[in-house]
Design an enzyme around this catalytic site. Structure first.
Site, PDB file in Angstrom:
ATOM      1  N   GLU A  39       0.801  -1.464   0.017  1.00  0.00           N
ATOM      2  CA  GLU A  39      -0.059   0.130   0.048  1.00  0.00           C
ATOM      3  C   GLU A  39       0.832   1.174  -0.048  1.00  0.00           C
ATOM      4  OE1 GLU A  39      -2.041   2.549   3.703  1.00  0.00           O
ATOM      5  OE2 GLU A  39      -1.996   0.244   3.875  1.00  0.00           O
ATOM      6  N   LYS A 128      -9.912  -2.147   9.331  1.00  0.00           N
ATOM      7  CA  LYS A 128      -8.478  -1.553   9.576  1.00  0.00           C
ATOM      8  C   LYS A 128      -8.814  -1.033  11.091  1.00  0.00           C
ATOM      9  CE  LYS A 128      -5.389   2.246   8.683  1.00  0.00           C
ATOM     10  NZ  LYS A 128      -5.235   3.085   7.565  1.00  0.00           N
TER      11      LYS A 128
END
Length: 213
Positions: A39, A128
């Protein structure tokens, strides 16, 4: 897709500050260590170019995308360069829906049950848990008691090889790894060494070295 990647290695490498000229060297180091999800936060230097480079090299075997995604228009920009992963610091339902409509994997940031259930309703693939250093294992354990069993939780923020097992005992499915893994100026060799430490810690957990509540 996401469950498959987590099954191979449950870490998302957060490459905040990554510059395009170092993207492939760092990406090589991480993939060689076993990482499957990379990411590049959008507040990095030319993040779309780094995502494009990583997606061209690893898009067939890894999940490549962006973090700190804040708007639906950013989702479209990430998809245009080959990104398939959208990671958010928040749980904006509009961004989640845009990601899912584009066929992308979406992991919004949540810190409370209210945020978590709203994100799942909007279509989130995983939650998350952020920031994990504040929303610790005890909170995760409590959430596990009320969320659907198939919910994927990935703590992010302050995760280290030393505290990883405690989060696993509390119910973590995977982790986002930030400055403990990568920081601007860190060599690819150093990133590889740090990645190996996380992978070794995970292998100890997966091998049954961690047990009990």
């Amino acid at each position: 897709m996401l469950r498959q990647m987590i099954g191979r290695m449950p870490f998302t490498a957060i490459l905040r500050g990554l510059a395009p000229e170092e993207a492939l060297a760092v990406g090589d180091a991480l993939v060689e260590a076993g990482m499957t999800m990379l990411e590049v936060p959008l507040n990095s230097q030319h993040p779309l170019e780094s995502i494009r480079l990583l997606a061209e090299r690893y898009g067939e075997t890894c999940l490549i995308g962006a973090g700190t995604v804040m708007t639906p228009s950013q989702v479209a920009e990430i998809g245009a360069v080959g990104g398939r992963l959208i990671v958010m610091p928040h749980g904006d339902a509009e961004v989640i829906r845009a990601a899912k409509q584009a066929g992308m994997v979406c992991m919004p940031g949540i810190a409370t049950p209210t945020e978590g259930f709203a994100a799942l309703k909007a279509g989130a693939d995983a939650l998350k848990l952020f920031p994990a250093e504040l929303v610790g294992p005890n909170v995760l354990r409590a959430m596990r008691a009320v969320f659907p069993k198939q919910t994927l939780f990935l703590p992010v923020g302050g995760v280290t090889p030393e505290n990883l097992a405690e989060f696993v005992r509390a119910g973590a499915d995977g982790f986002g790894l930030g400055s403990g893994l990568y920081a601007p100026g860190r060599s690819a060799a150093d990133v590889r060494r740090r990645a190996d430490a996380y992978v070794n810690a995970w292998n100890a957990v997966a091998g049954g070295a961690v047990s009990g509540p």
